[in-house]
Design a protein around this motif. Sequence first.
Motif, PDB file in Angstrom:
ATOM      1  N   SER A  86      56.195  55.938 -28.270  1.00 28.33           N
ATOM      2  CA  SER A  86      56.360  55.266 -26.977  1.00 28.33           C
ATOM      3  C   SER A  86      57.151  53.972 -27.124  1.00 28.33           C
ATOM      4  N   ASP A  87      56.828  53.200 -28.166  1.00 26.92           N
ATOM      5  CA  ASP A  87      57.560  51.947 -28.395  1.00 26.92           C
ATOM      6  C   ASP A  87      59.036  52.227 -28.664  1.00 26.92           C
ATOM      7  N   ALA A  88      59.296  53.264 -29.460  1.00 27.81           N
ATOM      8  CA  ALA A  88      60.685  53.617 -29.760  1.00 27.81           C
ATOM      9  C   ALA A  88      61.413  54.086 -28.505  1.00 27.81           C
ATOM     10  N   MET A  89      60.711  54.833 -27.639  1.00 26.72           N
ATOM     11  CA  MET A  89      61.322  55.272 -26.388  1.00 26.72           C
ATOM     12  C   MET A  89      61.778  54.089 -25.555  1.00 26.72           C
ATOM     13  N   MET A  90      60.955  53.060 -25.479  1.00 21.94           N
ATOM     14  CA  MET A  90      61.307  51.909 -24.660  1.00 21.94           C
ATOM     15  C   MET A  90      62.479  51.142 -25.265  1.00 21.94           C
ATOM     16  N   ARG A  91      62.521  51.064 -26.597  1.00 23.67           N
ATOM     17  CA  ARG A  91      63.674  50.434 -27.244  1.00 23.67           C
ATOM     18  C   ARG A  91      64.939  51.222 -26.930  1.00 23.67           C
ATOM     19  N   LEU A  92      64.843  52.543 -27.038  1.00 23.46           N
ATOM     20  CA  LEU A  92      66.009  53.375 -26.783  1.00 23.46           C
ATOM     21  C   LEU A  92      66.427  53.318 -25.320  1.00 23.46           C
ATOM     22  N   ASP A  93      65.468  53.226 -24.429  1.00 18.51           N
ATOM     23  CA  ASP A  93      65.800  53.115 -23.009  1.00 18.51           C
ATOM     24  C   ASP A  93      66.687  51.895 -22.779  1.00 18.51           C
ATOM     25  N   ASP A  94      66.321  50.776 -23.379  1.00 13.24           N
ATOM     26  CA  ASP A  94      67.123  49.554 -23.224  1.00 13.24           C
ATOM     27  C   ASP A  94      68.479  49.703 -23.917  1.00 13.24           C
ATOM     28  N   GLN A  95      68.497  50.312 -25.095  1.00  9.41           N
ATOM     29  CA  GLN A  95      69.743  50.414 -25.844  1.00  9.41           C
ATOM     30  C   GLN A  95      70.735  51.374 -25.194  1.00  9.41           C
ATOM     31  N   PHE A  96      70.247  52.502 -24.702  1.00 10.23           N
ATOM     32  CA  PHE A  96      71.165  53.447 -24.065  1.00 10.23           C
ATOM     33  C   PHE A  96      71.709  52.908 -22.745  1.00 10.23           C
ATOM     34  N   ARG A  97      70.957  52.061 -22.073  1.00 16.23           N
ATOM     35  CA  ARG A  97      71.487  51.405 -20.876  1.00 16.23           C
ATOM     36  C   ARG A  97      72.711  50.562 -21.246  1.00 16.23           C
ATOM     37  N   GLN A  98      72.676  49.956 -22.431  1.00 11.70           N
ATOM     38  CA  GLN A  98      73.800  49.133 -22.872  1.00 11.70           C
ATOM     39  C   GLN A  98      74.967  49.970 -23.387  1.00 11.70           C
ATOM     40  N   LEU A  99      74.659  51.151 -23.915  1.00 10.78           N
ATOM     41  CA  LEU A  99      75.707  51.982 -24.502  1.00 10.78           C
ATOM     42  C   LEU A  99      76.440  52.837 -23.474  1.00 10.78           C
ATOM     43  N   GLU A 100      75.841  53.069 -22.328  1.00 14.72           N
ATOM     44  CA  GLU A 100      76.487  53.926 -21.335  1.00 14.72           C
ATOM     45  C   GLU A 100      77.801  53.338 -20.812  1.00 14.72           C
ATOM     46  N   PRO A 101      77.888  52.013 -20.513  1.00 13.57           N
ATOM     47  CA  PRO A 101      79.143  51.494 -19.948  1.00 13.57           C
ATOM     48  C   PRO A 101      80.363  51.603 -20.858  1.00 13.57           C
ATOM     49  N   ILE A 102      80.150  51.743 -22.164  1.00 11.61           N
ATOM     50  CA  ILE A 102      81.300  51.875 -23.057  1.00 11.61           C
ATOM     51  C   ILE A 102      81.734  53.333 -23.165  1.00 11.61           C
ATOM     52  N   GLY A 103      81.043  54.232 -22.492  1.00 10.97           N
ATOM     53  CA  GLY A 103      81.449  55.634 -22.464  1.00 10.97           C
ATOM     54  C   GLY A 103      80.886  56.476 -23.582  1.00 10.97           C
ATOM     55  N   LEU A 104      79.931  55.934 -24.346  1.00 10.79           N
ATOM     56  CA  LEU A 104      79.379  56.675 -25.479  1.00 10.79           C
ATOM     57  C   LEU A 104      78.437  57.783 -25.025  1.00 10.79           C
ATOM     58  N   VAL A 105      77.622  57.499 -24.020  1.00 10.53           N
ATOM     59  CA  VAL A 105      76.596  58.453 -23.585  1.00 10.53           C
ATOM     60  C   VAL A 105      76.549  58.526 -22.066  1.00 10.53           C
ATOM     61  N   GLU A 106      75.969  59.610 -21.597  1.00  7.66           N
ATOM     62  CA  GLU A 106      75.501  59.703 -20.223  1.00  7.66           C
ATOM     63  C   GLU A 106      73.989  59.602 -20.296  1.00  7.66           C
ATOM     64  N   PHE A 107      73.409  58.712 -19.507  1.00  5.84           N
ATOM     65  CA  PHE A 107      72.002  58.386 -19.696  1.00  5.84           C
ATOM     66  C   PHE A 107      71.248  58.332 -18.380  1.00  5.84           C
ATOM     67  N   ARG A 108      70.114  59.008 -18.363  1.00  3.31           N
ATOM     68  CA  ARG A 108      69.176  58.884 -17.262  1.00  3.31           C
ATOM     69  C   ARG A 108      68.002  58.080 -17.778  1.00  3.31           C
ATOM     70  N   PRO A 109      67.806  56.838 -17.300  1.00  2.12           N
ATOM     71  CA  PRO A 109      66.772  55.965 -17.856  1.00  2.12           C
ATOM     72  C   PRO A 109      65.360  56.482 -17.583  1.00  2.12           C
ATOM     73  N   VAL A 110      64.418  55.883 -18.289  1.00  6.45           N
ATOM     74  CA  VAL A 110      63.010  56.159 -18.020  1.00  6.45           C
ATOM     75  C   VAL A 110      62.694  55.759 -16.583  1.00  6.45           C
ATOM     76  N   ASP A 111      61.961  56.599 -15.890  1.00 11.30           N
ATOM     77  CA  ASP A 111      61.612  56.377 -14.494  1.00 11.30           C
ATOM     78  C   ASP A 111      60.865  55.052 -14.350  1.00 11.30           C
ATOM     79  N   GLU A 112      61.400  54.159 -13.491  1.00  7.51           N
ATOM     80  CA  GLU A 112      60.777  52.855 -13.284  1.00  7.51           C
ATOM     81  C   GLU A 112      59.351  53.005 -12.761  1.00  7.51           C
TER      82      GLU A 112
END
Length: 508
Positions: free
Chosen positions: A228-254
Motif C-alpha cells: 500500500s505504501d509503495a502504491m501511494m509512492r507510485l501514484d505520486d511519481q506516475f502523476r509526475q511522469l505522465e506530462p513528459i509522455g512516458l506513461v498514460e496513468f489513471r491515478p488512485v481514486d481520490e
Amino acid sequence: MSADSHPTLPPVRLHSDAELARDALGAPLFARAVRLARWAGPDTRVGVGGELATAQLPEAAAVLGLDTDDADSPGYASQAWRVAVDTGLVDVTEPEEDGADGAEGDEERFGTAAPGEDLALVTGGAPGDVLDLWLAALDTVLADAAVPDLDDLVDALDAGGEIDFDRLDWNPGREADFLDGVLANLYLLTVTEGGAADEPVPLPVLAASMVVPDDMGEPTDAVLEQVSDAMMRLDDQFRQLEPIGLVEFRPVDEELMAEADGTPEPEHASTGRGEDGEDGRPVADDEDVSRYGMVRLTPLGLYGIRARMLEAGVDAPAVGELAEKGADALLDAVSFYSENAAQAEIEQWLAGREQPAAAAELLAAARGDDEGGPLRRLRCQQALAPAGPEAEPAVRSVLDDPELGGLARVWLAERGVSDVPAPDPEMVFWLTVDTIAAQLAADGETEELPLLMETLTAHHAGFFEQVWRVEHPATAYVLEAMGRLHPDRKAAKEARKAAFKARSRRPA
C-alpha cells in the motif's frame, strides 16, 4: 537503471524515430520547456542555480497559457523552466558573486538567460536529435520524481527549519533505484509475450513486484502494508511522469483514498499473486481494481526506458535492429526470441534481400554441432517457410548435408516437389533428435511435446534400438526427455534405456 534485474529482455517493437520525435514534441512538459526557451531573453532573470526568479513565474505561466489564478501554475512553469535549462534548450548565466562590479552586498542578484543552441534542433534537427533532448528531459523528471513530496519535507523540518534527513528516511540513490526497478518491471510486463502488451497494468501489481518476495506464498499483513505504501509512492511519481509522455496513468481514486483515510486497504486489490494472478495480472474482488490506479508505457515510454537500460548495460533488443546484420547474427539472436518475435525479426531481415542469396546465407548459418545448433536450424526453417521457388536451388544444394538434408527435404516436400530423394535411416533419426532438441530449447517441456515425440517415433519399428547410436550432441539429452514425457509407458521405458546407452558411449 540496474543491469542486474533483467540481463536479457524480450525484443520490443518500437515506433519509427520520426513518430517518436513527434510524440516527444507533443509531450506537454517538453512542449512547455520549448516554449519557455523561445521566450527567454535579456529581461529574463535567474537565480544562483539557474532557476527562474520567483517574480517572473507568473509571466512564465502566462506564456504557457496556464491559469495565473491557479496556485499550481507557478510550479508548472518552474518545472518546465528547469527542464529547458537541463536539456540545453536554455543557456543561463548565473549571478556574479558578492562584491563583483561594486554591487551592494545586500542587493539580490540575478543572472540572465537566453535560448540555447540546442533549441534549433527542435525544428531543424533530425528525429534522433529531438529524442536526445527528450531523453535529457526524462532524466530531469525522473530525478524530480524520486524526491519526497512537499508534505514529507515539511514534516521532516527540525526546530531550526532544516530538513532532518534521518527523520525523512530518504536516500536519493535508493529512491532512484526503486523507481528504475518499477519502470524496468513495467517494461518487462509490456514486452513479454502474453504479458500486458498495450493493456494498462494495475498499480498493485507493480507495487507487489517491488515488495513481495518471489518465494512468498500468501503475503503477510506487514507486506501488504508495504505494498500500500509503495502504491501511494507510485501514484505520486506516475502523476509526475505522465506530462513528459512516458506513461498514460489513471491515478488512485481520490474517493478511495478518502474512504481509507489516505491509504487504500491492500486486501481489496489483488497483488497479482497466487490464485488471483497465474498470469501476473490482478483479479478484482469487491471493487474495480482500476480504482487503485492503472499505468501503461506509451510508445515513447518504451523507447525511453529501453534507452536507459541500454545505457546501463542491459541487453534490451528491438525488433528490426538485426536487419543489416548477417544470417549468423540473426539466427543466434532469434533463437532466444518467442516465435512471434522471431518471425517479425526474420521478416524484416528478409525484406531487403534477394531470396536465393538470403536462403543460402541462412542455411550456412544454421550449421553447427554446438548446443545452439538445433534451435538455429528451427529458426532457419521458420525463416525459409515463406520463401518461393527462387530459393529452391539453395535448398537443393544441401540435400546431402548431414545437418541440413532433412530440413531441405521437409521444405521441398511442403511445396509438392516430386523428385526429392528419400532420406536414409541415419538422416531420419538425426533429424528426429535435432527437431526435439530444438523444441526443448525453444519452449521447454510443453504439453504439445509428448504428442510430437509420439508422432516422430510411431512410424519407426525399433526406433529406440537404433536412435541411441545417432551422432548428435543432444542424443542422450533428447532420449532422457522422451523417457520423462513420452505418453506411451513402454516407449518411455525404452527411451530411458536408450538414453543410458547413449550416455555410456559418449566420452566423459
